[in-house]
Design an enzyme around this catalytic site. Structure first.
Site, short mmCIF file in Angstrom:
data_model
loop_
_atom_site.label_atom_id
_atom_site.label_comp_id
_atom_site.label_asym_id
_atom_site.label_seq_id
_atom_site.Cartn_x
_atom_site.Cartn_y
_atom_site.Cartn_z
CG HIS A 1 -20.22 -11.74 -19.68
ND1 HIS A 1 -19.31 -12.78 -19.55
CD2 HIS A 1 -20.52 -11.67 -21.00
CE1 HIS A 1 -19.07 -13.29 -20.75
NE2 HIS A 1 -19.80 -12.65 -21.64
CG ASP B 1 -24.63 -10.55 -25.58
OD1 ASP B 1 -24.20 -10.81 -26.71
OD2 ASP B 1 -24.30 -11.19 -24.57
#
Length: 425
Positions: free
Chosen positions: A306, A363
């Site tokens: 991330h 995600d």
């Protein structure tokens, strides 16, 4: 004694105050930089620039911390509902039982969408991407609510919040119904907000729709985890557009468009597209893990690591458990999901990924859940938008109440200097 930062330009020194946030974050206030020095800063992507002060969300990427209004995301996901968290984000405090009940009641009053909106959605081809349709429909709501919101009128602002929460959920599901050729559904005021999402999406006139409590709980958590994430691209867009005193629907529509990008809200869609590519090429996860490690190979593992979190994404820890429960409850037999499990297990044990903190992020797991629920890949970002809605509203509200100036970044001009006009021969 308050701290200051000293900047020296051409032998002259200038002092700028250092402000400290409630979590000891420090920022140099350069508000008067150009007035004092004639110079500006240059910071592509605004990676080092704070555009505002905010009391909504605290995020520490190094330590993997995410809090809404001071509450740990782990506690909120475990103990609160999505509407409770929405109220918290927008109004600053957790609602009492009576306030929460009234909030849900008032949202229900605004869930009916004007029938003329059907004419707008009918104008889109069936193949239109749901996010493009959602951005247009959200903007179109302005035509049916032309009066600008007076943010200093508490009752008017509250009503605008409830109206946005009510109508956005409905039109978001309409984008799916349009793509499938199904009749458009209406909100059922006898059911809860998240439960309504499932039936708005999937209930057909030919048979009743039964929802699973495990699925509803998982979606509730997913929406909570996506509800706000500090000054990301779409949130900054909402604040920027709102700073011109554009209305709430117009500002939210701009946020939807920003979220659509594959580097932002489209990441979970990219995860499933990657998994499908692996499946179509034989399903060899070891081969693709090797490709991901090869710096000369353009392939990248989507859904791992991330930009902000340098450790494990705290949201991923929460939703991983929910993903396992959903898959177990539904008993889904899907080769794509099997590939996802293999990739996850391998990456969590592989020293290459562990050394680089390339852990599965939110995600990765959200895409797995959506796939298991039968939600098409191009609807994944719409799901993200539904969850992010209360955060956008909260940020817009805070920006307007703080009377922040219109957003107007500077630039360093690198074009041609003054030149004489001569028509080309």
């Amino acid at each position: 004694m308050s701290k200051t930062a000293i900047l020296e330009i051409d032998g002259k020194k200038y002092e700028f105050p250092v402000i400290k946030g409630s979590e000891n974050e420090e920022a140099i206030n350069i508000n008067k930089l150009r007035d004092l020095t004639g110079a500006i800063t240059i910071d592509p992507g605004f990676k080092n620039s704070g555009s505002c002060t905010s009391g909504i969300t605290f995020l520490d990427g190094e330590l993997g911390i995410l809090r809404y209004r001071g509450y740990a995301i782990e506690d909120l996901a475990d103990k609160a509902s999505f509407l409770e968290v929405s109220y918290l984000l927008i109004f600053g405090e957790l609602p009492t039982a009576a306030q929460l009940e009234q909030f849900e009641t008032d949202i229900r009053k605004h869930t009916l969408v004007n029938e003329e909106m059907k004419g707008i959605i009918d104008g889109f081809p069936k193949t239109a991407h749901p996010m493009g349709v959602l951005a247009a429909l959200t903007s179109a709501l302005t035509a049916f609510n032309p009066k600008s919101v007076n943010v200093e009128n508490e009752k008017e602002l509250y009503q605008a919040v409830c109206k946005t929460m009510g109508k956005f959920l409905v039109i978001a599901t309409w984008t799916y119904r349009k793509s499938m050729g199904y009749p458009l559904n209406y909100y059922d005021n006898t059911k809860g907000y998240v439960e309504n999402f499932m039936r708005l999406m999937f209930e057909l006139p030919t048979e009743p729709y039964k929802s699973s409590s495990v699925v509803i709980d998982a979606l509730d958590k997913l929406f909570i985890l996506h509800a706000d994430h500090e000054q990301n691209c779409s949130t900054s867009t909402v604040r920027m557009v709102g700073s011109s005193h554009a209305g709430l629907f117009a500002s939210i529509s701009a946020g939807v468009s920003a979220l659509w990008g594959p580097l932002h809200g489209g990441a979970n869609q990219a995860v499933l597209e990657m998994l499908e590519e692996i499946h179509q090429n034989g399903g060899d996860t070891e081969k693709y893990l090797a490709k991901a490690k090869d710096k000369n190979d353009p392939f990248r593992l989507m859904g791992f690591g991330h930009r902000v979190y340098k450790n494990f994404d705290p949201r991923a820890k929460i939703i991983k458990k929910a993903a396992n429960e959903v898959l177990g409850t539904l008993g889904v037999d899907d080769p794509i999901l099997e590939i996802a499990k293999k990739l996850e297990a391998a990456a969590l044990e592989d020293e290459y990924f562990k050394a680089r903190n390339l852990y599965p992020n939110v995600d990765f797991y959200s895409g797995i859940i959506y796939r298991a629920l039968g939600i098409p890949t191009d609807m994944f970002t719409v799901m993200f938008a539904i969850g992010r809605l209360p955060g956008w509203i909260a940020q817009w509200k805070e920006m307007r109440e703080n009377k922040e100036p219109i957003g107007r970044p500077r630039q360093v001009y690198t074009g041609a200097p003054l030149r004489e006009f001569k028509k080309p021969v």
